[in-house]
Design a protein around this motif. Structure first.
Motif, PDB file in Angstrom:
ATOM      1  N   TYR A  21       5.875   6.083   5.476  1.00 49.96           N
ATOM      2  CA  TYR A  21       7.300   5.743   5.138  1.00 49.96           C
ATOM      3  C   TYR A  21       8.248   5.373   6.239  1.00 49.96           C
ATOM      4  N   PRO A  22       8.542   6.352   7.144  1.00 50.82           N
ATOM      5  CA  PRO A  22       9.260   6.186   8.441  1.00 50.82           C
ATOM      6  C   PRO A  22       8.650   5.149   9.230  1.00 50.82           C
ATOM      7  N   LEU A  23       7.205   5.016   9.532  1.00 48.89           N
ATOM      8  CA  LEU A  23       6.907   4.130  10.460  1.00 48.89           C
ATOM      9  C   LEU A  23       6.969   2.581   9.721  1.00 48.89           C
ATOM     10  N   ALA A  24       6.758   2.654   8.699  1.00 50.15           N
ATOM     11  CA  ALA A  24       6.952   1.084   7.994  1.00 50.15           C
ATOM     12  C   ALA A  24       8.166   0.772   8.093  1.00 50.15           C
ATOM     13  N   THR A  25       9.150   1.638   7.775  1.00 52.19           N
ATOM     14  CA  THR A  25      10.543   1.404   7.806  1.00 52.19           C
ATOM     15  C   THR A  25      11.309   0.956   9.163  1.00 52.19           C
ATOM     16  N   LEU A  26      10.533   1.568  10.198  1.00 51.13           N
ATOM     17  CA  LEU A  26      10.730   1.506  11.537  1.00 51.13           C
ATOM     18  C   LEU A  26      10.366   0.058  11.918  1.00 51.13           C
ATOM     19  N   ALA A  27       9.213  -0.241  11.569  1.00 53.06           N
ATOM     20  CA  ALA A  27       8.486  -1.730  11.807  1.00 53.06           C
ATOM     21  C   ALA A  27       9.618  -2.695  11.072  1.00 53.06           C
ATOM     22  N   ILE A  28       9.978  -2.338   9.962  1.00 53.92           N
ATOM     23  CA  ILE A  28      10.968  -3.523   9.374  1.00 53.92           C
ATOM     24  C   ILE A  28      12.217  -3.523  10.237  1.00 53.92           C
ATOM     25  N   PHE A  29      12.729  -2.429  10.660  1.00 56.14           N
ATOM     26  CA  PHE A  29      14.080  -2.362  11.366  1.00 56.14           C
ATOM     27  C   PHE A  29      13.876  -3.110  12.545  1.00 56.14           C
ATOM     28  N   LEU A  30      12.726  -2.872  13.368  1.00 58.16           N
ATOM     29  CA  LEU A  30      12.495  -3.634  14.620  1.00 58.16           C
ATOM     30  C   LEU A  30      12.317  -4.896  14.438  1.00 58.16           C
ATOM     31  N   LEU A  31      11.700  -5.478  13.325  1.00 58.98           N
ATOM     32  CA  LEU A  31      11.476  -6.967  13.015  1.00 58.98           C
ATOM     33  C   LEU A  31      12.886  -7.512  12.701  1.00 58.98           C
ATOM     34  N   SER A  32      13.691  -6.818  11.983  1.00 60.00           N
ATOM     35  CA  SER A  32      14.858  -7.242  11.477  1.00 60.00           C
ATOM     36  C   SER A  32      15.842  -7.524  12.510  1.00 60.00           C
ATOM     37  N   ILE A  46       5.004  17.407  -0.929  1.00 60.99           N
ATOM     38  CA  ILE A  46       5.335  16.260  -0.417  1.00 60.99           C
ATOM     39  C   ILE A  46       3.992  15.510   0.165  1.00 60.99           C
ATOM     40  N   SER A  47       3.477  14.357  -0.135  1.00 58.14           N
ATOM     41  CA  SER A  47       2.400  13.521   0.217  1.00 58.14           C
ATOM     42  C   SER A  47       2.712  13.383   2.008  1.00 58.14           C
ATOM     43  N   THR A  48       1.693  13.798   2.643  1.00 64.27           N
ATOM     44  CA  THR A  48       1.701  13.651   3.975  1.00 64.27           C
ATOM     45  C   THR A  48       1.621  12.106   4.484  1.00 64.27           C
ATOM     46  N   VAL A  50       0.699  -1.059   0.049  1.00 63.57           N
ATOM     47  CA  VAL A  50       0.032   0.015  -0.031  1.00 63.57           C
ATOM     48  C   VAL A  50       0.938   1.197   0.027  1.00 63.57           C
ATOM     49  N   ALA A  51       1.783   1.261   0.753  1.00 66.84           N
ATOM     50  CA  ALA A  51       2.660   2.451   1.106  1.00 66.84           C
ATOM     51  C   ALA A  51       3.544   2.711  -0.129  1.00 66.84           C
ATOM     52  N   ILE A  52       4.419   1.816  -0.650  1.00 67.53           N
ATOM     53  CA  ILE A  52       5.048   2.161  -2.041  1.00 67.53           C
ATOM     54  C   ILE A  52       4.194   1.872  -3.063  1.00 67.53           C
ATOM     55  N   GLY A  53       3.015   1.221  -3.301  1.00 65.51           N
ATOM     56  CA  GLY A  53       2.248   1.542  -4.266  1.00 65.51           C
ATOM     57  C   GLY A  53       1.676   2.732  -4.703  1.00 65.51           C
ATOM     58  N   TYR A  54       1.308   3.351  -3.412  1.00 64.09           N
ATOM     59  CA  TYR A  54       0.559   4.757  -3.418  1.00 64.09           C
ATOM     60  C   TYR A  54       1.794   5.610  -3.937  1.00 64.09           C
ATOM     61  N   GLY A  55       2.957   5.637  -3.470  1.00 62.27           N
ATOM     62  CA  GLY A  55       3.898   6.395  -4.029  1.00 62.27           C
ATOM     63  C   GLY A  55       3.950   6.377  -5.643  1.00 62.27           C
ATOM     64  N   LEU A  56       4.150   5.054  -6.095  1.00 60.10           N
ATOM     65  CA  LEU A  56       4.486   4.754  -7.323  1.00 60.10           C
ATOM     66  C   LEU A  56       3.299   5.259  -8.366  1.00 60.10           C
ATOM     67  N   LEU A  57       2.190   5.089  -7.699  1.00 58.96           N
ATOM     68  CA  LEU A  57       1.035   5.169  -8.782  1.00 58.96           C
ATOM     69  C   LEU A  57       0.300   6.409  -8.324  1.00 58.96           C
ATOM     70  N   VAL A  58       0.318   6.850  -7.453  1.00 56.93           N
ATOM     71  CA  VAL A  58      -0.558   7.987  -6.895  1.00 56.93           C
ATOM     72  C   VAL A  58       0.408   9.400  -6.853  1.00 56.93           C
ATOM     73  N   THR A  59       1.187   9.397  -6.202  1.00 53.37           N
ATOM     74  CA  THR A  59       2.082  10.554  -5.946  1.00 53.37           C
ATOM     75  C   THR A  59       3.137  10.804  -6.870  1.00 53.37           C
ATOM     76  N   LYS A  60       3.705   9.590  -7.202  1.00 57.51           N
ATOM     77  CA  LYS A  60       4.830   9.448  -8.127  1.00 57.51           C
ATOM     78  C   LYS A  60       5.818  10.357  -7.484  1.00 57.51           C
ATOM     79  N   GLN A  61       6.176  10.093  -6.010  1.00 58.54           N
ATOM     80  CA  GLN A  61       7.135  10.871  -5.406  1.00 58.54           C
ATOM     81  C   GLN A  61       8.000   9.958  -4.565  1.00 58.54           C
ATOM     82  N   CYS A  62       9.013  10.257  -4.056  1.00 67.37           N
ATOM     83  CA  CYS A  62       9.856   9.693  -2.941  1.00 67.37           C
ATOM     84  C   CYS A  62      10.180   8.070  -3.704  1.00 67.37           C
ATOM     85  N   PHE A  63      10.645   7.830  -4.777  1.00 66.93           N
ATOM     86  CA  PHE A  63      10.766   6.749  -5.571  1.00 66.93           C
ATOM     87  C   PHE A  63      12.406   6.280  -4.643  1.00 66.93           C
ATOM     88  N   PHE A  64      13.159   7.120  -4.347  1.00 62.79           N
ATOM     89  CA  PHE A  64      14.336   6.775  -3.648  1.00 62.79           C
ATOM     90  C   PHE A  64      14.223   6.176  -2.529  1.00 62.79           C
TER      91      PHE A  64
END
Length: 288
Positions: A228-239, A220-222, A131-145
């Motif tokens: 993005y940072p919350l999802a990345t934080l979740a990945i980091f904690l799981l990692s 920039i999309s709110t 959902v997060a990456i798809g939203y940036g890819l198809l809707v806002t077309k921002q934050c690809f990096f």
């Protein structure tokens, strides 16, 4: 365009999954070192077998595309490159990730009754990610990096899948199979250390430094600034949690996993003899 890249990526994922399913159906399947009987080949096992064959090329592709796409922008002085920049490597990386992750969500829901706590965590992670990456890819077309840089973590999936696939398709019965699993276990530990525990803190540093240095964030999309940072934080904690388990398992494997029983040794020797016999018979047939 992004839409075309995503469409092609979806077709690639579907075709690769169909091929993986066809190949996996001809192989032997094991669980806990025990050969599964035909009636034990459930839909959940069939999906797992297919995934074991597809994850290796997929993880290499998206991690490589992610590394290529994010390397130069990561050190660029121009903030716009990271907020609004795009490249072919970024688009393919994000599109393949969204297509494969969406496919995984569908297959996991199809076998929902087989989902345990661990698989439930992965399902939640996949839903948030697509959902997060798809939203940036198809809707806002921002934050690809930022999406691309995070996907570099998939490099560790290659070694994890090697371990799981070896156990699933061979039962990890012979010395060579056990050695292969051990080597990939070491590489899994190293890849987690570099591509997750070191990379993700850099992701946070880069993201929040850019937020601090950007005068106007209104464009920039709110959703992306928060999710993005919350999802990345979740990945980091799981990692971090998974890294502890991997470290524990690695030390156990390197120390020999305790003393083996005579039966385990005999079973391993018998398995090697059977495999050698099979290979010899195959060679004789080819020679004749």
């Amino acid at each position: 365009s992004v839409e075309l890249t995503l469409a092609v990526s979806s077709v690639v994922v579907l075709v690769a999954s169909a091929v993986g399913d066809a190949v996996a159906s001809r192989l032997r399947w094991f669980e806990g070192g025990r050969l599964l009987e035909p009636h034990e080949r459930t839909l959940a096992k069939r999906i797992e077998a297919m995934d074991r064959l597809c994850l290796a090329p997929y993880s290499v592709a998206v991690a490589a595309l992610g590394a290529v796409g994010s390397w130069a922008p990561a050190f660029a002085e121009d903030l716009a490159v990271r907020w609004y920049g795009s490249s072919a490597a970024m688009r393919w990386c994000l599109s393949l990730y969204v297509a494969k992750t969406a496919f995984d969500v569908v297959t996991q829901l199809a076998t929902w009754r087989h989902v345990d706590a661990k698989r439930g965590e992965m399902l939640a992670h996949h839903v948030v990610s697509v959902v997060a990456i798809g939203y940036g890819l198809l809707v806002t077309k921002q934050c690809f990096f930022y999406g691309t840089l995070a996907i570099v973590t998939e490099a560790s999936t290659f070694f994890l899948n090697n371990v799981m696939a070896t156990k699933f398709f061979t039962g990890e019965r012979t010395t060579s199979q056990k050695l292969f699993v051990a080597l990939n276990g070491v590489m899994l530990w190293l890849s987690y250390l570099v591509c997750r525990l070191a990379l993700l803190p850099f992701w946070f540093y880069r993201f929040f430094q850019d937020v601090r240095r950007t005068d106007d964030l209104s464009s920039i999309s709110t959703v992306q600034l928060v999710v993005y940072p919350l999802a990345t934080l979740a990945i980091f904690l799981l990692s971090c949690f998974w890294f502890g388990l991997i470290t524990k398992g690695l030390f156990k494997a390197l120390s020999g996993g305790g003393k083996k029983s005579r039966k385990e040794k005999d079973d391993g020797a018998a398995a090697e003899a059977v495999d050698r016999s099979s290979n010899d018979n195959g060679d004789k047939k080819k020679a004749s």
